[in-house]
Design a protein around this motif. Structure first.
Motif, PDB file in Angstrom:
ATOM      1  N   UNK A  46       0.828  -1.204   0.000  1.00  0.00           N
ATOM      2  CA  UNK A  46       0.000   0.000   0.000  1.00  0.00           C
ATOM      3  C   UNK A  46       0.866   1.259   0.000  1.00  0.00           C
ATOM      4  N   UNK A  47       1.923   1.280   0.816  1.00  0.00           N
ATOM      5  CA  UNK A  47       2.820   2.443   0.845  1.00  0.00           C
ATOM      6  C   UNK A  47       3.600   2.576  -0.468  1.00  0.00           C
ATOM      7  N   UNK A  48       3.955   1.462  -1.065  1.00  0.00           N
ATOM      8  CA  UNK A  48       4.707   1.546  -2.322  1.00  0.00           C
ATOM      9  C   UNK A  48       3.832   2.091  -3.441  1.00  0.00           C
ATOM     10  N   UNK A  49       2.569   1.661  -3.462  1.00  0.00           N
ATOM     11  CA  UNK A  49       1.659   2.071  -4.527  1.00  0.00           C
ATOM     12  C   UNK A  49       0.977   3.403  -4.241  1.00  0.00           C
ATOM     13  N   UNK A  50       0.969   3.832  -2.971  1.00  0.00           N
ATOM     14  CA  UNK A  50       0.253   5.060  -2.634  1.00  0.00           C
ATOM     15  C   UNK A  50      -1.248   4.875  -2.672  1.00  0.00           C
ATOM     16  N   UNK A  51      -1.717   3.693  -2.296  1.00  0.00           N
ATOM     17  CA  UNK A  51      -3.146   3.402  -2.269  1.00  0.00           C
ATOM     18  C   UNK A  51      -3.542   3.018  -0.846  1.00  0.00           C
ATOM     19  N   UNK A  55       2.092   7.544  -0.629  1.00  0.00           N
ATOM     20  CA  UNK A  55       3.214   6.820  -1.221  1.00  0.00           C
ATOM     21  C   UNK A  55       4.498   7.174  -0.482  1.00  0.00           C
ATOM     22  N   UNK A  56       5.161   6.149   0.038  1.00  0.00           N
ATOM     23  CA  UNK A  56       6.346   6.374   0.858  1.00  0.00           C
ATOM     24  C   UNK A  56       7.198   5.091   0.796  1.00  0.00           C
ATOM     25  N   UNK A  57       8.239   5.110  -0.035  1.00  0.00           N
ATOM     26  CA  UNK A  57       9.046   3.913  -0.230  1.00  0.00           C
ATOM     27  C   UNK A  57       9.829   3.538   1.019  1.00  0.00           C
ATOM     28  N   UNK A  58      10.186   4.508   1.859  1.00  0.00           N
ATOM     29  CA  UNK A  58      10.901   4.184   3.089  1.00  0.00           C
ATOM     30  C   UNK A  58      10.009   3.388   4.037  1.00  0.00           C
ATOM     31  N   UNK A  59       8.754   3.822   4.165  1.00  0.00           N
ATOM     32  CA  UNK A  59       7.827   3.070   5.018  1.00  0.00           C
ATOM     33  C   UNK A  59       7.518   1.707   4.402  1.00  0.00           C
ATOM     34  N   UNK A  60       7.402   1.681   3.074  1.00  0.00           N
ATOM     35  CA  UNK A  60       7.174   0.396   2.407  1.00  0.00           C
ATOM     36  C   UNK A  60       8.325  -0.553   2.714  1.00  0.00           C
ATOM     37  N   UNK A  61       9.535  -0.040   2.619  1.00  0.00           N
ATOM     38  CA  UNK A  61      10.717  -0.860   2.912  1.00  0.00           C
ATOM     39  C   UNK A  61      10.677  -1.399   4.339  1.00  0.00           C
ATOM     40  N   UNK A  62      10.295  -0.539   5.283  1.00  0.00           N
ATOM     41  CA  UNK A  62      10.255  -0.962   6.688  1.00  0.00           C
ATOM     42  C   UNK A  62       9.261  -2.108   6.890  1.00  0.00           C
ATOM     43  N   UNK A  63       8.093  -2.025   6.249  1.00  0.00           N
ATOM     44  CA  UNK A  63       7.097  -3.087   6.397  1.00  0.00           C
ATOM     45  C   UNK A  63       7.543  -4.364   5.684  1.00  0.00           C
ATOM     46  N   UNK A  64       8.147  -4.219   4.489  1.00  0.00           N
ATOM     47  CA  UNK A  64       8.672  -5.397   3.808  1.00  0.00           C
ATOM     48  C   UNK A  64       9.708  -6.102   4.687  1.00  0.00           C
ATOM     49  N   UNK A  65      10.566  -5.300   5.338  1.00  0.00           N
ATOM     50  CA  UNK A  65      11.623  -5.882   6.153  1.00  0.00           C
ATOM     51  C   UNK A  65      11.037  -6.655   7.338  1.00  0.00           C
ATOM     52  N   UNK A  66       9.980  -6.098   7.968  1.00  0.00           N
ATOM     53  CA  UNK A  66       9.331  -6.799   9.077  1.00  0.00           C
ATOM     54  C   UNK A  66       8.826  -8.167   8.624  1.00  0.00           C
ATOM     55  N   UNK A  67       8.178  -8.183   7.460  1.00  0.00           N
ATOM     56  CA  UNK A  67       7.640  -9.451   6.957  1.00  0.00           C
ATOM     57  C   UNK A  67       8.764 -10.391   6.529  1.00  0.00           C
ATOM     58  N   UNK A  68       9.791  -9.833   5.891  1.00  0.00           N
ATOM     59  CA  UNK A  68      10.901 -10.666   5.424  1.00  0.00           C
ATOM     60  C   UNK A  68      11.633 -11.327   6.583  1.00  0.00           C
ATOM     61  N   UNK A  69      11.748 -10.617   7.693  1.00  0.00           N
ATOM     62  CA  UNK A  69      12.422 -11.179   8.874  1.00  0.00           C
ATOM     63  C   UNK A  69      11.677 -12.393   9.427  1.00  0.00           C
ATOM     64  N   UNK A  70      10.395 -12.515   9.077  1.00  0.00           N
ATOM     65  CA  UNK A  70       9.615 -13.681   9.500  1.00  0.00           C
ATOM     66  C   UNK A  70       9.608 -14.769   8.427  1.00  0.00           C
ATOM     67  N   UNK A  71      10.347 -14.539   7.329  1.00  0.00           N
ATOM     68  CA  UNK A  71      10.435 -15.546   6.280  1.00  0.00           C
ATOM     69  C   UNK A  71       9.394 -15.420   5.200  1.00  0.00           C
ATOM     70  N   UNK A  72       8.825 -14.235   4.998  1.00  0.00           N
ATOM     71  CA  UNK A  72       7.811 -14.032   3.968  1.00  0.00           C
ATOM     72  C   UNK A  72       8.505 -13.882   2.615  1.00  0.00           C
ATOM     73  N   UNK A  73       8.273 -14.822   1.715  1.00  0.00           N
ATOM     74  CA  UNK A  73       9.003 -14.880   0.448  1.00  0.00           C
ATOM     75  C   UNK A  73       8.768 -13.647  -0.415  1.00  0.00           C
ATOM     76  N   UNK A  74       7.497 -13.282  -0.614  1.00  0.00           N
ATOM     77  CA  UNK A  74       7.214 -12.130  -1.472  1.00  0.00           C
ATOM     78  C   UNK A  74       7.826 -10.855  -0.902  1.00  0.00           C
TER      79      UNK A  74
END
Length: 353
Positions: A46-51, A55-74
């Protein structure tokens, strides 16, 4: 507590699909705060797309990182690509490597170009050809264009080694996916360089990578993303490929960007022509009523490394002519070559002697 969290996450995806973006993000906030990786990934989208969020790529990155740390592939795949596009190549490298080891096409393409140019990784044209071949076989258009350039620049012997390495990498990718899925299914903590998580709704590996509680359609690269291109080697007549920008509609456009600075290097010595193959097994490439069509197909495939040293055979059969490549020593060799041709988008049939 797991079931309500999943229900909220899935309800958010349903709202998103109806265009109710604000409502979707509200549904995900609670589960995301409790550690639901799908919800965290969705908020990143949602943050990456601005929907549903600014739109905020830094916040998008932070949320992706949280999920990735739990092993989320996408989340891991998207985070690696996002870091690469932000020119943080060293930080992106472990994510891209893990994605490529699982067979993610864009990661394989980026690493293939990096190995070709010697950019942040060692120059290795065999590995570059193998990775780019696999990305092209998946249908990635820019990889197909890059592979055509490599065909004109990489010596035949190295391309043949690349074809063999590509098959080996594919086998390892299948084993890696199975190993990671089994580890996640048993509750083992995923490795940081190769994250994976099982689906909450199904046991299949494919579904585990893209669970129904995750936004994926049209969201992976909805914002324009510039991909790298091979650099021209001094002495080569191959043109410099322009980077591409992928638009939301899926159409690929050429980006008007300055050509990469050529790298000064010695032109590799061309490998000697391969000896003419003498086996009895053959591969049928097609049957044609017009000889010009057979000639056209042969001109496309004769330079491929899997057919090096294998001569053309024309066999009349009624009103048509069958086009074959001969000289294969056995069925295993013919099957391997036919498989490589199919991966490259051609059709073929192994013919017994």
């Amino acid at each position: 507590m797991a079931t309500p969290a999943l229900a909220d996450t899935k309800a958010g995806v349903d709202a998103w699909s109806r265009g109710e973006f604000d409502a979707a993000v509200k549904e995900w906030l609670g589960p995301a705060a409790k550690g639901d990786a799908d919800a965290q990934f969705n908020i990143g989208q949602a943050y990456k797309l601005g929907k549903g969020a600014p739109q905020d790529l830094k916040r998008a990155e932070a949320w992706y990182r949280k999920a990735a740390e739990q092993g989320h592939i996408k989340a891991s795949d998207t985070l690696g690509l996002l870091l690469f596009q932000d020119n943080r190549k060293a930080e992106a490298a472990p994510f891209l490597q893990a994605s490529a080891e699982r067979g993610e096409p864009r990661a394989m393409y980026i690493l293939g170009i990096a190995h070709f140019n010697g950019d942040t990784v060692g120059k290795d044209w065999v590995r570059a050809y193998a990775l780019t071949s696999r990305a092209a076989a998946s249908g990635l258009e820019q990889a197909t264009r890059a592979l055509t350039m490599m065909d004109n620049m990489i010596p035949l012997e190295q391309r043949q080694l690349g074809v063999s390495l590509a098959a080996d990498l594919e086998q390892k990718a299948q084993a890696k996916r199975s190993e990671q899925f089994a580890a996640a299914d048993l509750g083992a903590k995923p490795l940081p360089t190769a994250p994976v998580r099982p689906s909450t709704t199904t046991g299949s590996l494919e579904k585990a990578e893209v669970p129904p509680s995750v936004i994926t359609a049209g969201a992976d690269f909805a914002n324009p993303v510039t991909m790298p291109a091979p650099k021209r080697v001094v002495g080569s007549n191959a043109p410099v490929a322009k980077p591409v920008v992928k638009a939301p509609s899926g159409a690929v456009h050429v980006a008007e960007a300055p050509a990469a600075k050529p790298i000064v290097t010695k032109e590799p010595k061309a490998a000697p022509p391969p000896p003419k193959a003498q086996g009895n097994w053959r591969i049928q490439l097609g049957a044609f009523g017009v000889k010009a069509n057979a000639d056209g197909l042969w001109s496309k495939v004769k330079g491929r490394p899997e057919l090096a040293g294998h001569g053309r055979i024309d066999l009349p059969s009624g009103a048509v002519t069958r086009l074959l490549a001969g000289g294969f020593a056995g069925q295993a060799e013919a099957d391997k070559a036919c498989g490589a041709l199919k991966a490259g988008g051609f059709t073929c049939l192994v013919v017994k002697p």
